[in-house]
Design a protein around this motif. Structure first.
Motif, mmCIF file in Angstrom:
data_model
loop_
_atom_site.group_PDB
_atom_site.id
_atom_site.type_symbol
_atom_site.label_atom_id
_atom_site.label_comp_id
_atom_site.label_asym_id
_atom_site.label_seq_id
_atom_site.Cartn_x
_atom_site.Cartn_y
_atom_site.Cartn_z
ATOM 1 N N TRP A 4 -22.923 -18.687 -10.714
ATOM 2 C CA TRP A 4 -21.693 -18.257 -11.381
ATOM 3 C C TRP A 4 -21.868 -16.866 -11.986
ATOM 4 C CZ3 TRP A 4 -16.836 -18.570 -11.391
ATOM 5 C CH2 TRP A 4 -16.049 -18.284 -12.506
ATOM 6 N N SER A 5 -23.014 -16.594 -12.584
ATOM 7 C CA SER A 5 -23.273 -15.277 -13.162
ATOM 8 C C SER A 5 -23.336 -14.201 -12.080
ATOM 9 C CB SER A 5 -24.592 -15.296 -13.954
ATOM 10 O OG SER A 5 -24.512 -16.206 -15.031
ATOM 11 N N ALA A 6 -23.976 -14.515 -10.951
ATOM 12 C CA ALA A 6 -24.031 -13.548 -9.846
ATOM 13 C C ALA A 6 -22.634 -13.255 -9.310
ATOM 14 C CB ALA A 6 -24.929 -14.091 -8.735
ATOM 15 N N ALA A 7 -21.827 -14.312 -9.159
ATOM 16 C CA ALA A 7 -20.459 -14.107 -8.671
ATOM 17 C C ALA A 7 -19.642 -13.289 -9.658
ATOM 18 C CB ALA A 7 -19.793 -15.465 -8.443
ATOM 19 N N ASN A 8 -19.816 -13.554 -10.948
ATOM 20 C CA ASN A 8 -19.086 -12.792 -11.962
ATOM 21 C C ASN A 8 -19.505 -11.330 -11.978
ATOM 22 O OD1 ASN A 8 -17.024 -14.104 -13.381
ATOM 23 N ND2 ASN A 8 -18.510 -15.419 -14.397
ATOM 24 N N PHE A 9 -20.799 -11.076 -11.763
ATOM 25 C CA PHE A 9 -21.253 -9.688 -11.718
ATOM 26 C C PHE A 9 -20.575 -8.942 -10.569
ATOM 27 C CE2 PHE A 9 -24.082 -6.466 -9.905
ATOM 28 C CZ PHE A 9 -24.242 -5.628 -11.002
ATOM 29 N N VAL A 10 -20.550 -9.563 -9.400
ATOM 30 C CA VAL A 10 -19.905 -8.936 -8.246
ATOM 31 C C VAL A 10 -18.426 -8.714 -8.529
ATOM 32 C CG1 VAL A 10 -19.272 -9.271 -5.822
ATOM 33 C CG2 VAL A 10 -21.564 -9.884 -6.615
ATOM 34 N N SER A 11 -17.761 -9.707 -9.113
ATOM 35 C CA SER A 11 -16.336 -9.596 -9.395
ATOM 36 C C SER A 11 -16.048 -8.524 -10.436
ATOM 37 C CB SER A 11 -15.796 -10.948 -9.871
ATOM 38 O OG SER A 11 -14.412 -10.881 -10.110
#
Length: 414
Positions: A4-11
């Protein structure tokens, strides 16, 4: 939580890349700085009017489904903009409409994403999860702003919007595979977990917020800090280029130090275990006093020394305040409380810069920093003093002839 943190960083990186490119695109189309400000206001305005409904939707709908759908819709808007730019069919009207649609979707997406992250960790680790989220946001902002220029330079404006669209789709694709850690709060609260007597009304969220003194106090502290203490892009820009005789490069250095301080503060904020409104107030007061000293800085070197702790304290205070806001309400009300908060925050963001600008016109950059810092610190100090003295007040009754004065008789009368 790592996914979730990786996806949020990309977003986040994609979002900040698009915001940066959008300002450049509006300037290219209109050549007007006022039009750029208008596009930003149009995107922010829905939060003022629709956030309460968005928060109610987050409380009503399954969390993961809400996040996946809202992220997919934001991706569709980004891809539409990229297509219009590639076909050279974009104009100011289309940009404003797309910005407004993005703002409406964000009123649901923002609280849903924030609460979904909290659902993935044990309850005791929620403040740390919020700190991780702040760290991801700050890092994504730095990466997205830096990537914007590179992307536009090599691939064009449309590519930046397309990349942001892909970032949203990446989040939507990750969401179905997220699994909460052992000890996490039950996910997908939905209507079944909501007391039947209360329904899912917006009024219930407003009533809870208004009757919760600690949330009202948090709103007051954050509002004062947002208006008079954190608009460093305005106050420090005028201070650096004016009294300190620096240029755009000098202000760029100050901005970089602010960003680094924000990241360090997010790391420290992630270590908070039991944040409180008192913690937020003390940190806000400390940051305000540092701001007073910064306003009196005799040179750019002294200002740079002060800017780092200012940013660190501000970031830790933000993390603590967010933790209180997201954990204080009962689970079935958190979306609506975040909706109320978003509406209040929009008032600060739209009305704060003009108020601060008037103060700077009257007192200058140094005067605005000093007066704003003293106002914040003084208000927090007064609030803490009133809270300490806010215990029950003894009431002395004068006895007259025929009055009941005995303890037993008084108890019987009561």
């Amino acid at each position: 939580m790592r996914w979730w943190s990786a996806a949020n960083f990309v977003s986040n990186a994609g979002t900040w890349m698009q915001l940066t490119v959008q300002n450049l695109l509006v300037l290219h189309i209109t050549g007007s700085a006022a039009a750029t400000g208008l596009s930003m206001s149009v995107q922010a305005a829905p939060a003022l009017f629709v956030s309460l409904l968005g928060g109610a939707a987050v409380d009503r709908w399954p969390r993961k489904l809400t996040v996946a759908v809202s992220q997919a819709l934001l991706g569709a808007v980004a891809f539409t903009t990229a297509l219009l730019v590639a076909l050279d069919r974009i104009d100011m009207t289309a940009l404003l409409v797309l910005a407004a649609v993005t703002g409406v979707i964000a009123t649901v997406d923002g609280p849903a994403c924030a609460l979904l992250g909290n659902d993935l960790v044990p309850v005791a680790d929620v403040p740390s999860a919020i700190g991780v989220g702040a760290l991801v946001h700050s890092s994504g902002r730095l990466a997205g702003t830096a990537l914007a220029g590179v992307t536009v330079g090599f691939l064009g404006t449309g590519a930046a919007y397309a990349a942001n669209g892909l970032s949203f789709l990446f989040v939507a694709a990750v969401v179905p595979f997220l699994r909460p850690a052992p000890g996490a709060a039950p996910q997908e609260p939905g209507p079944r977990a909501v007391p039947a007597r209360g329904g899912m009304t917006v009024r219930e969220g407003l009533s809870f917020f208004a009757r919760r003194p600690r949330l009202v106090a948090l709103a007051g502290i954050t509002g004062l800090s947002s208006v008079f203490g954190r608009n460093y892009g305005l106050t420090l820009a005028v201070l650096v280029t004016g009294p300190l005789a620096g240029g755009a490069g000098a202000f760029g250095t100050v901005s970089t130090v602010l960003a680094v301080g924000g990241i360090l503060g997010a790391v420290l904020g992630a270590r908070l275990r039991r944040p409180s409104v008192r913690t937020v107030g003390l940190l806000a007061a400390a940051g305000a006093l540092l701001q007073v000293v910064a306003g009196l800085s005799p040179s750019l070197a002294v200002l740079l020394v002060l800017v780092l702790p200012m940013a660190v304290v501000e970031s830790v205070s933000d993390t603590a305040g967010t933790a209180v806001l997201q954990t204080d309400p009962p689970p079935h009300l958190r979306g609506r409380v975040l909706g109320v908060w978003s509406s209040i925050g929009t008032v600060w963001s739209l009305g704060g810069p003009p108020l601060l600008g008037l103060l700077m016109e009257w007192a200058g950059a140094r005067g605005a920093l000093v007066a704003g810092g003293l106002l914040i610190a003084g208000s927090v100090g007064a609030g803490l003093l009133l809270r300490r003295r806010g215990g029950p007040v003894p009431l002395t009754l004068r006895t007259k002839d025929g009055d009941i004065s005995g303890r037993e008789a008084l108890e019987t009368a009561a």
